[in-house]
Design an enzyme around this catalytic site. Sequence first.
Site, PDB file in Angstrom:
ATOM      1  N   ASP A  26       0.906  -1.175  -0.019  1.00 13.45           N
ATOM      2  CA  ASP A  26       0.023   0.174  -0.072  1.00 13.45           C
ATOM      3  C   ASP A  26       0.791   1.384   0.209  1.00 13.45           C
ATOM      4  O   ASP A  26       2.085   1.013   0.447  1.00 13.45           O
ATOM      5  CB  ASP A  26      -1.024   0.027   1.290  1.00 13.45           C
ATOM      6  N   ASP A  85      -7.331  -7.530   1.146  1.00 12.84           N
ATOM      7  CA  ASP A  85      -6.650  -7.795   2.184  1.00 12.84           C
ATOM      8  C   ASP A  85      -7.372  -7.150   3.319  1.00 12.84           C
ATOM      9  O   ASP A  85      -8.073  -6.497   3.416  1.00 12.84           O
ATOM     10  CB  ASP A  85      -5.325  -6.754   1.935  1.00 12.84           C
TER      11      ASP A  85
HETATM   12  N1  LIG Z   1      -9.962   0.630   3.870  1.00 12.09           N
HETATM   13  C1  LIG Z   1      -8.908   1.056   3.070  1.00 12.09           C
HETATM   14  C2  LIG Z   1      -7.814   0.229   3.461  1.00 12.09           C
HETATM   15  C3  LIG Z   1      -6.339   0.586   2.659  1.00 12.09           C
HETATM   16  C4  LIG Z   1      -6.579   1.677   1.911  1.00 12.09           C
HETATM   17  N2  LIG Z   1      -5.419   2.216   1.400  1.00 12.09           N
HETATM   18  C5  LIG Z   1      -5.588   3.085   0.404  1.00 12.09           C
HETATM   19  N3  LIG Z   1      -4.492   3.548  -0.242  1.00 12.09           N
HETATM   20  N4  LIG Z   1      -6.503   3.817   0.056  1.00 12.09           N
HETATM   21  C6  LIG Z   1      -7.625   3.624   0.674  1.00 12.09           C
HETATM   22  O1  LIG Z   1      -8.932   4.237   0.292  1.00 12.09           O
HETATM   23  C7  LIG Z   1      -7.728   2.407   1.526  1.00 12.09           C
HETATM   24  C8  LIG Z   1      -8.942   2.062   2.305  1.00 12.09           C
END
Ligand SMILES: Nc1ccc2nc(N)nc(O)c2c1
Length: 375
Positions: free
Chosen positions: A93, A269
């Site tokens: 990420d 994930d």
């Molecule tokens: N619920 C999530 C978890 C990880 C995420 N990572 C990124 N980069 N962007 C999001 O909107 C996320 C949302």
Amino acid sequence: MTTPFSFSLGATDGQARTGAITTSRGTIRTPAFMPVGTAGTVKAVQMRDVKATGADIILGNTYHLMLRPTAERVARFGGLHKFSTWEGPILTDSGGFQVMSLSAMRKLTEEGVSFQSHIDGSKHMLTPERSIEIQCLLGADIQMQLDECPPFPISEEASLESLELSVRWAKRSKAAFEEIAGRHQALYGIVQGSVFPDQRKRSAEALQEIGFPGYSVGGLAVGEGREAMFGVLDVTTPLLPKDKPRYLMGVGKPLDLVGAVERSIDMFDCVLPTRSGRHGQAWTWDGPLNLKNAQFVDDETPLDPASDCPASRDYTKGYLNHLFRAGEYLGPMLLSWHNLDFYQRLMAAMREAIAEGRFDQFAEEFRARHRERKG
Ligand SMILES: Nc1ccc2nc(N)nc(O)c2c1
């Protein structure tokens, strides 16, 4: 080492589909669940055991690894694969989401986000370019653009502003990626737009204009609730190219996975299997069990005798109950391992049901059997 990234569709059954993502470090069978290895370790489980559960790919985090031990040090060790001994594909990420949920003194501008480390208060700056540089230093096979994950709830105008920033950052992330990444690596765009259908459309179209080999659906699993999340998927996945993987970030519980596969999501994930395992929660076909509960003190049955995972097959619930009551390390280790194995068995069962054209029946039977709350 330079097998280019590619995705091939397998069977489709309604909107559900199977596929295979080819990477230079191995193939990912989709729908796929990625165990979360935030700081270069899937907490409390050795990589050889993570592999044995059937996981084809794990997730790492830019935010955590840039702060400790730093991306440059991981690169000096030969990259995250060598450093952690995980030999399969790794997805990372981009850090924005974790900065907003973990760091202090955050300041978000057009340039990027500046923040203080939650570990030692040191000052840092993440820009789209720096995030890609870090993900390349880690050696991630699948990388994420830097985006802003808006809070929930959020006003329509604030959500639109955030979405537009993420699109501008998608352009910058792709430009940086094309400068320094290898042909074997892939960068995904991340669709935002909160719970507003017209904004999800706008984000999906803008990202396709830029062009990515895969698309993440971001901005969900932030407290909107299952029905709202499914509602966003209903309007978003049909807008994405069918021949490219769709990755729903941060999801989820077993019932979320089934409902999202039903809405043509290919990748997931979530920290839930490992985090809940550390706290005594075991996930099973019948729903979650809190193994610290008195009802298990004299229970001589294993979590799942049909599994080939030692954590699921070789230990009684009474022993696991004892380990948690005694505060023994082995408790969190075994339950994290069992939960990861259960998640992989759920994904394998869904892949098989789709391939055999009986996914609707599988989903219906699973929803009837899997009780999230007692009663
Ligand atoms: N619920 C999530 C978890 C990880 C995420 N990572 C990124 N980069 N962007 C999001 O909107 C996320 C949302």
